[in-house]
Design a protein around this motif. Structure first.
Motif, short mmCIF file in Angstrom:
data_model
loop_
_atom_site.label_atom_id
_atom_site.label_comp_id
_atom_site.label_asym_id
_atom_site.label_seq_id
_atom_site.Cartn_x
_atom_site.Cartn_y
_atom_site.Cartn_z
N MET A 7 0.84 -1.18 0.00
CA MET A 7 0.00 0.00 0.00
C MET A 7 0.89 1.25 0.00
N TYR A 8 0.58 2.19 -0.87
CA TYR A 8 1.36 3.42 -0.94
C TYR A 8 0.96 4.38 0.18
N ARG A 9 1.99 5.01 0.75
CA ARG A 9 1.80 5.99 1.82
C ARG A 9 2.00 7.41 1.32
N GLY A 10 2.88 7.57 0.33
CA GLY A 10 3.21 8.90 -0.15
C GLY A 10 4.43 8.86 -1.04
N ILE A 11 5.15 9.99 -1.08
CA ILE A 11 6.36 10.07 -1.89
C ILE A 11 7.50 10.66 -1.05
N ARG A 12 8.71 10.39 -1.50
CA ARG A 12 9.92 10.96 -0.88
C ARG A 12 10.83 11.41 -2.00
N CYS A 13 11.47 12.56 -1.78
CA CYS A 13 12.47 13.04 -2.73
C CYS A 13 13.39 14.02 -2.01
N CYS A 17 0.00 10.85 2.25
CA CYS A 17 -1.33 11.22 1.79
C CYS A 17 -2.22 9.98 1.82
N LYS A 18 -3.47 10.17 2.21
CA LYS A 18 -4.43 9.06 2.24
C LYS A 18 -5.08 8.82 0.88
N ASP A 19 -4.96 9.75 -0.03
CA ASP A 19 -5.57 9.67 -1.35
C ASP A 19 -4.56 9.11 -2.34
N ARG A 20 -4.75 7.87 -2.76
CA ARG A 20 -3.80 7.22 -3.67
C ARG A 20 -3.67 7.96 -4.99
N GLN A 21 -4.77 8.49 -5.51
CA GLN A 21 -4.70 9.24 -6.77
C GLN A 21 -3.83 10.48 -6.63
N TYR A 40 3.69 12.17 -7.51
CA TYR A 40 4.84 11.43 -8.04
C TYR A 40 5.11 11.81 -9.50
N ASN A 41 4.07 11.75 -10.32
CA ASN A 41 4.25 12.07 -11.75
C ASN A 41 4.66 13.52 -11.96
N HIS A 42 4.11 14.42 -11.17
CA HIS A 42 4.49 15.83 -11.28
C HIS A 42 5.94 16.04 -10.85
N CYS A 89 8.13 6.29 -4.43
CA CYS A 89 6.91 6.16 -3.63
C CYS A 89 7.24 5.46 -2.32
N LEU A 90 6.59 5.93 -1.28
CA LEU A 90 6.72 5.30 0.03
C LEU A 90 5.62 4.24 0.17
N SER A 91 6.01 3.09 0.69
CA SER A 91 5.04 2.01 0.89
C SER A 91 5.25 1.41 2.27
#
Length: 156
Positions: free
Chosen positions: A1-7, A119-123, A129-131, A142-144
């Motif tokens: 399950m994805y949690r968010g992003i990291r960079c 973020c709780k919203d996967r979309q 991530y894409n942006h 992506c954080l999982s």
């Protein structure tokens, strides 16, 4: 399950945090400001506090936060933001607290460059991530549940 992003974002003044967060609909949220150290860069190239005492105490409405990110040059050292659908803030110190809370998004910037967005919203995670792939960031992923070792949900 994805949690968010990291960079990793560039350690420089500008608008990079606002650029990374462009897919976020700031207006949907009231933002709780945690321990943060961020500064506007004024016309004389001097620093002024990005967040006021009232911001820390009362939070900040999304339109105001978005305007600050878009209209100003700033320098961020630590940023701890939590987006809620209303002004009913909760104490979030762990990822589990975040999951159980009504908080929808957590933005943590540490040491000027390490950016985690939960973020709780996967979309929205996918949009972020894409942006971010189009921006001058490094180490984007992506954080999982499998690859995220963060236990505390604070910037410092």
């Amino acid at each position: 399950m994805y949690r968010g992003i990291r960079c990793f974002v560039p350690n420089e003044k500008g608008r990079i945090l606002g650029n990374v967060l462009e897919p976020v609909d700031f207006i949907k949220y009231v933002w709780k400001i945690g321990n943060s150290e961020a500064y506007f860069v004024n016309q004389n190239n001097h620093f002024e506090d990005f967040f006021s005492d009232d911001d820390y105490e009362l939070g900040i409405v999304g339109a105001d936060l978005q305007r600050r990110f878009e209209e100003n040059s700033y320098y961020t050292i630590f940023v701890d933001l939590q987006g809620y659908p209303s002004e009913q803030f909760e104490a979030i110190t762990t990822y589990e607290d975040f999951v159980k809370s009504n908080c929808e998004i957590v933005i943590l910037l540490t040491d000027c460059t390490y950016l985690d967005i939960y973020c709780k919203d996967r979309q929205l995670i996918e949009k972020l991530y894409n942006h971010a792939k189009t921006l001058p960031v490094k180490g984007l992923h992506c954080l999982s549940d499998e690859n995220d070792g963060r236990t505390g949900m604070v910037a410092f």
